[in-house]
Scaffold this motif. Structure first.
Motif, PDB file in Angstrom:
ATOM      1  N   PRO A  96     -11.446 -11.884  12.019  1.00  0.00           N
ATOM      2  CA  PRO A  96     -11.772 -13.359  11.192  1.00  0.00           C
ATOM      3  C   PRO A  96     -12.267 -14.367  12.094  1.00  0.00           C
ATOM      4  N   GLY A  97     -13.426 -15.070  11.525  1.00  0.00           N
ATOM      5  CA  GLY A  97     -14.017 -16.338  12.125  1.00  0.00           C
ATOM      6  C   GLY A  97     -15.674 -16.369  11.939  1.00  0.00           C
ATOM      7  N   PRO A  98     -16.105 -17.008  12.662  1.00  0.00           N
ATOM      8  CA  PRO A  98     -17.654 -17.324  12.201  1.00  0.00           C
ATOM      9  C   PRO A  98     -18.122 -16.068  12.564  1.00  0.00           C
ATOM     10  N   PRO A  99     -19.306 -15.820  11.686  1.00  0.00           N
ATOM     11  CA  PRO A  99     -20.050 -14.488  11.788  1.00  0.00           C
ATOM     12  C   PRO A  99     -21.042 -14.631  13.247  1.00  0.00           C
ATOM     13  N   PRO A 100     -20.975 -13.215  13.834  1.00  0.00           N
ATOM     14  CA  PRO A 100     -21.808 -13.296  14.913  1.00  0.00           C
ATOM     15  C   PRO A 100     -23.348 -13.968  14.691  1.00  0.00           C
ATOM     16  N   PRO A 101     -24.047 -14.250  15.648  1.00  0.00           N
ATOM     17  CA  PRO A 101     -25.462 -14.803  15.547  1.00  0.00           C
ATOM     18  C   PRO A 101     -26.199 -13.638  15.016  1.00  0.00           C
ATOM     19  N   ASP A 102     -27.341 -13.687  14.299  1.00  0.00           N
ATOM     20  CA  ASP A 102     -28.375 -12.834  13.989  1.00  0.00           C
ATOM     21  C   ASP A 102     -29.065 -12.223  15.116  1.00  0.00           C
ATOM     22  N   ARG A 103     -28.996 -10.884  15.141  1.00  0.00           N
ATOM     23  CA  ARG A 103     -29.875 -10.039  15.994  1.00  0.00           C
ATOM     24  C   ARG A 103     -31.383 -10.112  15.788  1.00  0.00           C
TER      25      ARG A 103
END
Length: 169
Positions: free
Chosen positions: A161-168
């Motif tokens: 859980p947590g913020p989504p990873p940055p877009d690739r």
């Protein structure tokens, strides 16, 4: 180039096949099997616990060790046949398995071994404790192979859980 192939019961075929496939034909290959001494030591300890009531020459620890040596010899012979190379050295060691493998890899340019844990899904549990130690401490590059086709990417555990990873890109 020197290749060390760690041979273990249940996964040795995959390690040998990977060495045959990835090592050049003129490569020196060492097949290594390590027998842990813990089972023989336990059998000997149980015998010694009889406080002298056991008969000399009938120590089950000696019998277990002899059986393990015979099994290792057969396994190394089968691996040599499967490898089908001219320059093969067989090595059989005794001791703490993971440490013996790391010490044997000291002069190798590549160590080949197979996953031996939970092979139903991707992830760290696909390595047993000894293999994890070897992968973490090997003094050379390691080729780690699946003993059968790898599980699908859908077997990855869920993201934490947590913020989504940055877009690739």
């Amino acid at each position: 180039m020197t290749v060390l192939v760690w041979i273990t019961e249940g996964t040795w075929q995959a390690a040998v096949d990977a060495a045959r496939r990835h090592a050049p034909a003129d490569t020196g290959i060492t097949l290594l099997h390590v027998t842990g001494d813990d089972v023989a030591a336990t059998a000997h300890g149980a015998f010694a616990g009889l406080l002298g009531r056991g008969r000399a020459g009938r120590d089950p620890g000696d019998q277990v060790r002899a059986l393990a040596d015979d099994a290792a010899t057969e396994l190394l012979a089968a691996a040599t046949d499967r490898l089908d190379r001219d320059r093969v050295v067989r090595s059989h060691r005794h001791g703490r398995v993971e440490r013996e493998v790391v010490h044997a890899a000291e002069d190798a340019e590549l160590l080949v071994c197979a996953r031996d844990g939970d092979r139903r899904r991707l992830g760290p549990h696909s390595l047993g404790p000894a293999t994890r130690f070897v992968v973490d401490h090997a003094p050379c590059p390691v080729l780690l192979v699946w003993p059968e086709p790898a599980p699908g990417i859908e077997s990855l555990p869920p993201a934490p859980p947590g913020p989504p990873p940055p877009d690739r890109p």
